[in-house]
Design an enzyme around this catalytic site. Structure first.
Site, PDB file in Angstrom:
ATOM      1  N   GLU A  59       0.822  -1.213   0.000  1.00 35.74           N
ATOM      2  CA  GLU A  59       0.000   0.000   0.000  1.00 35.74           C
ATOM      3  C   GLU A  59       0.861   1.270   0.000  1.00 35.74           C
ATOM      4  O   GLU A  59       0.628   2.201   0.766  1.00 35.74           O
ATOM      5  CB  GLU A  59      -0.969   0.009   1.191  1.00 35.74           C
ATOM      6  CG  GLU A  59      -1.991  -1.113   1.136  1.00 35.74           C
ATOM      7  CD  GLU A  59      -3.073  -0.996   2.198  1.00 35.74           C
ATOM      8  OE1 GLU A  59      -2.862  -0.261   3.179  1.00 35.74           O
ATOM      9  OE2 GLU A  59      -4.123  -1.647   2.052  1.00 35.74           O
ATOM     10  N   GLU A  70      -6.957  -7.409  -1.313  1.00 31.58           N
ATOM     11  CA  GLU A  70      -7.640  -7.248  -0.025  1.00 31.58           C
ATOM     12  C   GLU A  70      -9.081  -6.826  -0.245  1.00 31.58           C
ATOM     13  O   GLU A  70      -9.352  -5.673  -0.573  1.00 31.58           O
ATOM     14  CB  GLU A  70      -6.933  -6.218   0.872  1.00 31.58           C
ATOM     15  CG  GLU A  70      -5.601  -6.674   1.427  1.00 31.58           C
ATOM     16  CD  GLU A  70      -5.052  -5.719   2.485  1.00 31.58           C
ATOM     17  OE1 GLU A  70      -5.837  -4.904   3.025  1.00 31.58           O
ATOM     18  OE2 GLU A  70      -3.846  -5.796   2.771  1.00 31.58           O
TER      19      GLU A  70
END
Length: 911
Positions: free
Chosen positions: A192, A262
């Site tokens: 991320e 995710e």
């Protein structure tokens, strides 16, 4: 009879032998030389496109004894892949000293995945966030000069590369990558990065390019990904993280597949947060929106969250992690989330040929209505996803000349572009609710003892400075606790003349909580929250003429796990004054401070049998701060998960047999008026049958006698289903990609099944018409049918399962009632019929409890029996188990050699 039973034993022994370890299915998914590649459509295994349904299960968040069951259950849920992070600070707690034992045995975990014929995704990071302490980065990195985390910074890149290459080599040595015949088909570098890239600017791009090149140079033979990005360097695949990646994420590189690393199955929670849920319907809707637009891999984060044992949770994060996932914290299936997604996976996989190889087309059917189609005309295969993206607006659309009813915010799958086989908002699977039960075994001898920590004085501390020091530099992530202490003199004219006026201490802190003492007297507590970077401790206190001693126990609820400034995060006292004195405000910030990191109990490991013996314990008293409490308890019978209810306590740490269960904080009350978490998981793997040591460190005030050891069951099952649901999945199958009905009756029915050893005891709620609510909280609507409960009772009571037609005539419903949704809602309470078996076995014949278990299971006709439900004792040659006193006995005696089985049953079952 002896011959007949002997034959049964012989047959059982043979069957038991087949069940012993080593009989696992042969690994077939990859082989030496397997090639994992990708095209614009999907990952490819040996040149074949495939679909990947993955679930995140983090190995350190469950004991190894749970791993196999967790992975098996995930596979039952239709998954073919398990994803996990790699936890740098767990594996390298000190520079160059590596740890891969117990819950951190990465290779063992990957072998469990392999043994269950599943793929693996390994997210090496090594920054992982994961709501894990310090984002997975070891504390010792902070002590390297001039380091900047996750930047084009040589000190950080050097340590990052060293760890990545170490992990890759360890995985290669264990032959874990797919080209070696192992389960790993995908690996992740970084995590991320888009969240902090704006802070790094040009240097951030250079860092990402370096990370990608470094990762690829390791030569693992499988693709690398970077998550939560639209573009990634070179051949690295960018992936999406989020709730609705089908509608919120754009893949800029059209030569790479659409992968979702995710899909958040809930919202992770911190202390102070209220319950956060994400419905099965919304998750399924998001998955099908993503697949409708060409996605071919989804990873549920989390599929099983597990537990933040010890001090592993990040700042303020609950000890129970992602309890609302398809498998809850204890590994139990959370319905309908588990079953509804399982059905989705099975449907898509049944039509994978059309989906992966068919020509794609897109149609707008109206405002908010879409059709995404996949067709292989030469094979007469067609698959369509009909989407209604409107909120709160059900509707009917015309698609290829036919009318289709599509509920709001839902997707219907048309298996042959004309038959609805699944809708994300129509749930067939039963719902379930948990209940907690205090057991007799754990209620006995509920006797507590205590030891209170000494409150340090300034003159006895070893680390003294003019001003308070930063907390993390003192504790070095080996403890949550740091004592700050200072002393000062007051004259009689300094103190208020009126007794009803008390001086007030004000402390600004960037730690997470604080406990205050003035002259050894408890002053009070203060705390921050996840959303506040600091808090003010402000409490009145009693001071005296002469020397006054102030001691503050500052605590951290985990280190921060994200952000570009991670290395710069500080904790501890920032400012300290005393107000309300006759002579004005007393500034103590530069008064001279002493520091003591860690508690005495931590230093001497008071939570272990050996460490505990170093302390003088006395009978427990209630409501004493900074106090250790201890008691012993026996393991509850059966195999239900075990928890400890801490509702009578406030804040601290839990230990069982030396294992850190985690942080508790029941005094942090949510806006709803209750703690974010009051029960804490004790894995059975941590326990022994008798005499388990429970140690509690209570920071604030508590009543240890109110602590309860409980077992967890899912005693309530429910169904909430409408006549409008499509045909159940069990009524059809895929035949070469073509739909084929396999049941004569395709009408909608609600099926309710009890777990093993349970039957239906009571109908708690039943209504047909327009009921509302959720399992455990149903309410009847305006079109309620009074006879529904009696009809369900007749069909279900006393049974292990029942099937309920969802037809208005069965319940005498008024189908013309204006508000009816033709919906059936039922909640059933289950009875527990637990058979407790105790066995006394003479030596020679049986060497292992597992074989004894299987033999008894076959003799008694209960093949689902497991060894946790049995008590096995080996008899001595001259002493046939004298302490064995069954309540009801059935004896079996054989010779050549001698074996005696004595079986004790409760009153619920007979052999």
């Amino acid at each position: 009879m002896a011959a007949r039973v002997a034959a049964a034993v012989a047959a059982a022994l043979l069957a038991a032998a087949l069940l012993l370890p080593g009989a696992a299915a042969e690994w077939t998914l990859t082989k030496k030389g397997t090639v994992v590649s990708y095209d614009e459509r999907s990952l490819m295994i040996d040149g074949k496109r495939d679909l990947f349904f993955s679930g995140a299960i983090h190995y350190p968040r469950s004991p190894p004894e749970m791993w196999d069951k967790l992975v098996k259950t995930a596979k039952m849920g239709g998954l073919n892949t398990i994803e996990t992070y790699v936890f740098w600070n767990g594996h390298e707690p000190e520079p160059g000293k590596y740890y891969f034992e117990g819950r951190f045995d990465l290779i063992r975990f990957l072998n469990v995945i392999k043994d269950n014929d599943m793929y693996a995704i390994v997210r090496i990071g090594p920054f992982i966030q994961a709501e894990w302490n310090h984002g997975g980065l070891p504390y010792w990195l902070r002590e390297i000069g001039h380091i900047i985390f996750r930047a084009n910074n040589e000190p950080f890149k050097r340590e990052m590369e060293k760890f990545v290459r170490f992990i890759v080599q360890k995985l290669k040595d264990a032959e874990m990558f797919a080209p070696q015949g192992g389960p790993i088909i995908l690996s992740q570098i970084e995590n991320e990065y888009g969240n902090i890239k704006k802070d790094r600017k040009v240097e951030g791009d250079k860092y990402l390019e370096w990370a990608a090149e470094m990762a690829i140079s390791t030569g693992i033979g499988v693709p690398w990904v970077m998550c939560k990005q639209s573009i990634a360097p070179g051949e690295v695949i960018p992936t999406c993280n989020g709730r609705h990646c089908g509608d919120t994420w754009t893949l800029l590189d059209k030569n790479k597949p659409r992968l979702w690393t995710e899909n958040w199955t809930a919202q992770f929670r911190t202390f102070g947060d209220q319950l956060a849920q994400r419905s099965a319907e919304d998750i399924a809707y998001a998955v099908l929106r993503f697949f409708a637009k060409g996605g071919t891999l989804v990873n549920y984060y989390m599929y099983h969250g597990g537990t933040n044992f010890g001090r592993t949770g990040a700042s303020y994060v609950l000890t129970g992690y992602y309890d609302e996932a398809p498998m809850d914290e204890y590994g139990m299936c959370k319905e309908p989330k588990f079953g509804h997604l399982r059905d989705l996976h099975n449907v898509i996989k049944s039509y994978h040929k059309a989906f992966l190889w068919g020509k794609q087309s897109f149609e707008i059917l109206g405002h908010g209505y879409e059709a995404h189609n996949y067709e292989l005309p030469e094979d007469k295969l067609c698959l369509s996803f009909l989407s209604n993206n409107n909120t709160g607006e059900d509707g009917t659309v015309v698609f290829r000349g036919e009318k289709f009813y599509v509920p709001s915010r839902s997707v219907s799958i048309l298996a042959d572009c004309k038959t609805v086989v699944y809708n994300t908002k129509r749930v067939f699977v039963q719902h379930s609710e948990r209940s907690f039960h205090t057991t007799d075994e754990t209620s006995k001898n509920n006797v507590w003892e205590m030891y209170s920590e000494a409150i340090p004085k300034f003159r006895k501390t070893k680390v003294r400075t003019k001003q308070p020091l930063e907390q993390y530099n003192q504790t070095k992530d080996t403890s949550d606790y740091l004592w700050y202490t200072t002393s000062f003199r007051l004259e009689s004219d300094d103190l208020p003349f009126r007794r009803d006026i008390r001086p007030v201490i004000q402390i600004k802190s960037t730690a997470h909580a604080m406990i205050g003492f003035a002259n050894d007297a408890f002053v009070g507590t203060g705390r921050g929250s996840k959303r506040e970077k600091s808090f003010v401790f402000e409490k009145p206190m009693d001071l005296r003429v002469g020397i006054n001693h102030i001691a503050m126990l500052s605590s951290s609820m985990g280190m921060k796990d994200s952000g570009g400034e991670l290395v710069e995060v500080k904790g501890g006292i920032q400012d300290c004054v005393v107000q309300g004195l006759n002579t004005g405000t007393l500034d103590l910030q530069g008064n001279g401070w002493g520091h003591k990191a860690r508690l005495e109990g931590e230093d001497k490991e008071i939570y272990t049998e050996k460490g505990m013996a170093q302390f003088q314990w006395k009978p427990a008293e209630n409501d004493l701060p900074i106090t250790w409490y201890k008691r012993y308890f026996d393991e509850p019978d059966g195999d239900d998960p075990i928890v400890v209810d801490m509702s009578s306590m406030s804040k601290g740490m839990i230990y069982v047999n030396g294992e850190g269960i985690g942080r508790y904080w029941t005094s942090f009350i949510t806006l709803a008026g209750h703690p974010s978490q009051s029960v804490y998981h004790i894995p059975r793997a941590f326990l022994k049958p008798k005499g388990n040591l429970l140690i509690i460190f209570e920071e604030e005030l508590g009543k240890p006698g109110g602590i309860l050891i409980q077992t967890v069951r899912r005693d309530d099952i429910c169904v909430f289903i409408s006549e409008h649901n499509p045909a159940q999945i069990k009524t059809w199958e895929s035949d070469g990609g073509q739909i084929k009905l396999i049941a004569e009756d395709t009408s909608t029915r609600g099926t309710l099944n009890c777990p093993p050893k349970r039957t239906i005891q009571e109908v708690v709620f039943a209504s047909f018409g327009n009921p509302e609510g959720a399992c455990g909280n149903f309410t009847a609507g305006t079109c309620h049918t009074p006879d529904a409960k009696a009809i369900v009772e007749k069909e279900c009571l006393g049974k292990e399962s029942c099937v309920l037609p969802v037809v208005n005539t069965v319940y005498g419903a008024d189908i013309n009632c204006p508000a009816t949704t033709a919906t059936l809602a039922v909640q059933l309470l289950l009875a527990s019929h637990v058979m407790r078996i105790a066995i006394c076995v003479r030596p020679m014949l049986f060497a292992r409890n597992g074989i004894v278990t299987s033999v008894l299971a076959h003799i008694l006709g209960h093949p689902e029996w497991d060894r946790k439900s049995l008590r096995v004792k080996m008899a001595g040659r001259q002493n046939p188990c004298p302490d064995f006193t069954p309540t009801k006995s059935y004896g079996y005696l054989f010779s050549k050699p001698l074996v005696a089985l004595t079986v004790s049953l409760d009153s619920n079952l007979s052999p």
